[in-house]
Each structure stands twice: as structure tokens, then as C-alpha cells.
Design a protein around this motif. Sequence first.
Motif, PDB file in Angstrom:
ATOM      1  N   VAL A 116       0.822  -1.197   0.000  1.00 11.26           N
ATOM      2  CA  VAL A 116       0.000   0.000   0.000  1.00 11.26           C
ATOM      3  C   VAL A 116       0.858   1.248   0.000  1.00 11.26           C
ATOM      4  O   VAL A 116       0.422   2.321  -0.408  1.00 11.26           O
ATOM      5  CB  VAL A 116      -0.970  -0.018   1.196  1.00 11.26           C
ATOM      6  N   SER A 172      -6.430  10.812  -3.778  1.00 11.60           N
ATOM      7  CA  SER A 172      -6.722  10.244  -2.460  1.00 11.60           C
ATOM      8  C   SER A 172      -5.873   8.987  -2.277  1.00 11.60           C
ATOM      9  O   SER A 172      -5.315   8.444  -3.246  1.00 11.60           O
ATOM     10  CB  SER A 172      -8.198   9.885  -2.348  1.00 11.60           C
ATOM     11  N   SER A 173      -5.789   8.492  -1.033  1.00  7.18           N
ATOM     12  CA  SER A 173      -5.011   7.274  -0.780  1.00  7.18           C
ATOM     13  C   SER A 173      -5.585   6.085  -1.552  1.00  7.18           C
ATOM     14  O   SER A 173      -4.846   5.234  -2.053  1.00  7.18           O
ATOM     15  CB  SER A 173      -4.970   6.963   0.722  1.00  7.18           C
ATOM     16  N   GLY A 174      -6.918   6.050  -1.671  1.00  4.35           N
ATOM     17  CA  GLY A 174      -7.553   4.969  -2.414  1.00  4.35           C
ATOM     18  C   GLY A 174      -7.222   5.011  -3.889  1.00  4.35           C
ATOM     19  O   GLY A 174      -6.946   3.967  -4.507  1.00  4.35           O
ATOM     20  N   ARG A 178      -5.127   2.142  -5.958  1.00  7.21           N
ATOM     21  CA  ARG A 178      -5.689   1.480  -7.141  1.00  7.21           C
ATOM     22  C   ARG A 178      -4.738   1.589  -8.327  1.00  7.21           C
ATOM     23  O   ARG A 178      -4.578   0.626  -9.090  1.00  7.21           O
ATOM     24  CB  ARG A 178      -7.053   2.084  -7.485  1.00  7.21           C
ATOM     25  N   THR A 200      -7.562  -0.291   0.544  1.00  7.78           N
ATOM     26  CA  THR A 200      -8.114   1.052   0.417  1.00  7.78           C
ATOM     27  C   THR A 200      -9.050   1.212  -0.779  1.00  7.78           C
ATOM     28  O   THR A 200      -9.609   2.282  -0.978  1.00  7.78           O
ATOM     29  CB  THR A 200      -6.972   2.083   0.297  1.00  7.78           C
ATOM     30  N   GLY A 201      -9.200   0.176  -1.576  1.00  8.98           N
ATOM     31  CA  GLY A 201     -10.106   0.274  -2.712  1.00  8.98           C
ATOM     32  C   GLY A 201     -11.538  -0.015  -2.315  1.00  8.98           C
ATOM     33  O   GLY A 201     -11.801  -0.642  -1.293  1.00  8.98           O
ATOM     34  N   ASP A 202     -12.488   0.459  -3.141  1.00  4.84           N
ATOM     35  CA  ASP A 202     -13.879   0.134  -2.859  1.00  4.84           C
ATOM     36  C   ASP A 202     -14.164  -1.307  -3.274  1.00  4.84           C
ATOM     37  O   ASP A 202     -13.313  -2.000  -3.828  1.00  4.84           O
ATOM     38  CB  ASP A 202     -14.818   1.115  -3.569  1.00  4.84           C
ATOM     39  N   GLN A 206     -12.025  -4.023  -5.469  1.00  7.98           N
ATOM     40  CA  GLN A 206     -11.536  -5.236  -4.820  1.00  7.98           C
ATOM     41  C   GLN A 206     -11.920  -6.478  -5.613  1.00  7.98           C
ATOM     42  O   GLN A 206     -11.114  -7.401  -5.773  1.00  7.98           O
ATOM     43  CB  GLN A 206     -12.072  -5.321  -3.395  1.00  7.98           C
TER      44      GLN A 206
END
Length: 267
Positions: A116, A172-174, A178, A200-202, A206
Motif C-alpha cells: 500500500v 486520495s489514498s484509495g 488502485r 483502500t479500494g472500494d 476489490q
Amino acid sequence: MPAASTGPGTASTGTGRRPTVIASHVDVVYRVNGAKGGRGSAVAALSRIARRGGSPGGRRVHAVRDVSFTAYRGEAIGLVGTNGSGKSTLLKAVAGLLPVESGHIYTDGQPSLLGVNAALMNDLTGERNVQLGGLAMGMSREQVRERYEEIVEFSGINEKGDFISLPMRTYSSGMAARLRFSIAAAKNHDVLLVDEALATGDRKFQKRSEARIRELRAQAGTVFLVSHNNKSIRTTCERVLWLEHGELRLDGPCEEVMREYEKFTAR
């Protein structure tokens, strides 16, 4: 003296399964400066040791203790354990980023670690990071060009605007996570080590990532996945290594190990 990690080719076993990673009685130890310990991760501590030559008054912390296992081509292996159990440390040792205190790690092919916190350059655009990241993963410039659109589409970072043309510091971190995964997943790997990079992904991302990991595994690669999401481990992996206090507590079929691990964490 620590035993150096090496990467010779490995012969097929009598069963026809080809090993990709062999860990033999691996110990990873780091030292914390100061009488009462210090700050930072094992990686930071080991970096300080490398720079300064270590501190004779430092406290020794045994992060991984006498761990042995063999991974084979086509396997997806989950690593589970409570916080501080040594999962990430073990992955970094397999990737050659941390020295082992004793024991040996042999790999067939080049391990690639995706974490990450994997480095991308914040001042460069997403587009430029895709280009540089692809080259760093061993792709040619032509391969990066061919897969560029696929990488961006997979990451989903342009779904709400032209973010790929903006500097990474605006992400963003997400979004950054990604994009990191999308770059790494664009290439087939001998050994891919995934450390919480899906966290951190939606859910939509995922699911795409889990499907891609299954593809990598089907293409005769080996995937290691560290995750605190038990569902992701079950969906993706058929084998699980359970570490606790740096020791390998169980190594076996996914459902069998996860059942015991969940009993342990429910106490």
C-alpha cells in the motif's frame, strides 16, 4: 552473520510441482536503538542499522522466527495473523528487501512486492507514473504503451474526471493504491507479493483485483496476499499461512486454516 537471500533456479519436485519460493528456517531480527525501544517499523530500523552499522546497546526484536515453507507455481497463498505477527516482514524478506538473520530464502524468478506504500512520485502525473512504474516492473516502453489504456481503465481513477493527467499528490489514498495495483497487475509475475494493497479500494475495485489475482495464478505465477479482509483471503487463496508472534502457526488449506484463525481472534 545473516544468511543472504539467493535466487537460484529450482528443480521440479517428484510430484511435478515446481517450487517458486523456498523459505528454510528463516529468522528476521531488527534492533531498536535505546534502552526502552524506539520508533518506526522493522524496515526503518534495519535501514538505520545499515547506515550506522548497528547499535550494540540496542534491543533485539525477533520479527520472524524459524519460518519454513515451500510455495509452488499456480498457488495463491494468503498470509494472516494479528497485528505485529510478522506478515509484512516476511514478505519483504522474500522480496529481498530485508536481510535474514539466519536461514535461507530461495526464489525461482524475480519476486515483485506490491504494498500500500509502494513508491510513486507525487510530483509527477498519474500518466508519467504509469510509464515509469511499468518500466520499473520490467516492461518495455512498447509494452507500457500497449497496456496504458488498460491500466488506467482498470484503476478507475478517471471515472470522475481526468485525474490521470494530474499530479499524484492530488490523489486520495484509495486512488493512489488502485493505480499502484493496476500498474503491477498489468504484467505477469513469477512471484507477486501483495501487502494490503487492496484494503483502500472500494468493493468494486476489490472484486476486479481479486479476479486479476486469480488470472495471475492461472498463468502459472505464484501470488502471496496479506490482508485483514478474511473474505478476500477466502475468495482469492486456496492455501493460507498463519503467523503469530513471528512464528508459523499453521500452513494448510484456506478454509481449514481460516476456521482456526477466526476461532483464535474471536477469543
